[in-house]
Motif scaffolding. Structure first.
Motif, PDB file in Angstrom:
ATOM      1  N   LEU A   1      45.206  25.591  94.789  1.00 34.23           N
ATOM      2  CA  LEU A   1      44.007  26.222  95.345  1.00 34.23           C
ATOM      3  C   LEU A   1      44.050  26.130  96.867  1.00 34.23           C
ATOM      4  CD1 LEU A   1      41.119  27.408  95.097  1.00 34.23           C
ATOM      5  CD2 LEU A   1      40.297  25.054  94.860  1.00 34.23           C
ATOM      6  N   THR A   2      43.877  27.267  97.541  1.00 37.75           N
ATOM      7  CA  THR A   2      43.778  27.301  98.997  1.00 37.75           C
ATOM      8  C   THR A   2      42.340  27.628  99.378  1.00 37.75           C
ATOM      9  OG1 THR A   2      46.069  28.047  99.254  1.00 37.75           O
ATOM     10  CG2 THR A   2      44.578  28.438 101.108  1.00 37.75           C
ATOM     11  N   ILE A   3      41.754  26.813 100.238  1.00 33.83           N
ATOM     12  CA  ILE A   3      40.405  27.054 100.744  1.00 33.83           C
ATOM     13  C   ILE A   3      40.497  27.178 102.260  1.00 33.83           C
ATOM     14  CG2 ILE A   3      38.043  26.192 100.922  1.00 33.83           C
ATOM     15  CD1 ILE A   3      38.519  24.542  98.418  1.00 33.83           C
ATOM     16  N   SER A   4      40.123  28.337 102.790  1.00 36.40           N
ATOM     17  CA  SER A   4      40.231  28.558 104.231  1.00 36.40           C
ATOM     18  C   SER A   4      38.855  28.605 104.878  1.00 36.40           C
ATOM     19  CB  SER A   4      41.002  29.849 104.528  1.00 36.40           C
ATOM     20  OG  SER A   4      40.423  30.955 103.865  1.00 36.40           O
ATOM     21  N   CYS A   5      38.712  27.820 105.943  1.00 42.39           N
ATOM     22  CA  CYS A   5      37.493  27.793 106.752  1.00 42.39           C
ATOM     23  C   CYS A   5      37.928  27.960 108.205  1.00 42.39           C
ATOM     24  CB  CYS A   5      36.743  26.478 106.562  1.00 42.39           C
ATOM     25  SG  CYS A   5      36.390  26.048 104.839  1.00 42.39           S
TER      26      CYS A   5
END
Length: 268
Positions: free
Chosen positions: A123-127
């Motif tokens: 899972l990649t979460i970009s902020c």
């Protein structure tokens, strides 16, 4: 008269019944990323209590903590000068007894080299703050998923973005997720990248001035006090429902704190 089936996406079984903790790349440790990390700590604790293998998070950010980051982001005066990722991960590990990792370098194409596993996560979460960073993440995910590596193979990308008092969260699949046969639902196997679906809009909305804020007052002119935390809670709630229910009829949301409205994004 035939009934129109509701469109839904069934989550990859690797996230629902993992043998090992789900590997998560959280990119960005600023206003939204610092709040997302706190939400992931809470989620991990709850998943473990429910018999799930939990999460293993790697937080990426090459920035250090300045005066402008205090208050609106999850940092204290005593942490000035430290790397954001190190300060946050150390705090999370001490609180939860986890062994999550901090990366003090930018998540970029130069990180790939010959070792795709270094930048790969289920899972990649970009902020992130810039349009360029989103396009680079998209390119990395395509390279990694096409590398043939099986360990930590990317499955989903959850992207957060916001302005002064508005924001959005969008869920994408990295490639096609095999869907079960269903008589009740119209299953959706592929969710497009934010860079593919809203690429032109992203380019048009890109800010010309990327000068860092020098004070908290300056920072609050570009991002209001609670937009990051509100967006983080709602976006991670989407992830929580995915892991608990195993399916979703929404792939994200638009949020407007100016008039207190949230609009879910349904499948087309």
């Amino acid at each position: 008269m035939s009934r129109v089936k509701q469109k839904v996406h069934f989550v990859d079984n690797e996230l629902l019944n993992p043998t090992n903790p789900i590997t998560v790349n959280l990119i960005g440790a600023g206003g939204t990323g610092s709040k997302v990390l706190t939400a992931l700590v809470e989620m991990n604790h709850s998943l473990l209590a429910l018999g799930h293998a939990g999460l293993h998070v790697r937080l990426w950010d090459d920035d250090t903590i300045s005066e402008a980051n205090l208050g609106r982001q999850r940092f204290a005066q005593s942490e000035l000068g430290l790397h954001k990722s190190v300060a946050l991960i150390n705090r999370a590990n001490r609180w939860a007894g986890t062994r999550w990792r901090a990366e003090t370098i930018k998540y970029g194409l130069e990180c790939i080299n010959d070792d795709c596993n270094h930048v790969s996560g289920t899972l990649t979460i970009s902020c992130v703050d810039t349009v360029h960073a989103r396009f680079e993440i998209a390119e990395i995910l395509r390279k990694v998923v096409g590398s043939g590596a099986y360990n930590n193979r990317p499955k989903y990308w959850l992207d957060f973005g916001n302005g002064l008092n508005t924001g959005q969260v969008l869920l994408s699949t990295v490639g096609e997720i095999v869907q079960p046969k269903s008589e009740q639902f119209d299953t959706v196997a592929t969710l497009p990248f934010v860079t593919d679906e809203f690429g032109e809009l992203l380019r048009q909305s890109e800010r010309l001035d990327d000068t860092p804020s020098c004070s908290v007052a300056d920072a609050l002119q570009t991002q209001d006090l609670y937009i990051n935390s509100a967006l983080a809670q709602m976006g991670i709630s989407l992830l929580w429902s995915l892991l608990r229910q195993g399916m979703t009829a929404h792939r994200g949301l638009f949020l407007n704190l100016g008039d207190f409205r949230a609009q879910p994004i349904a499948f087309r």
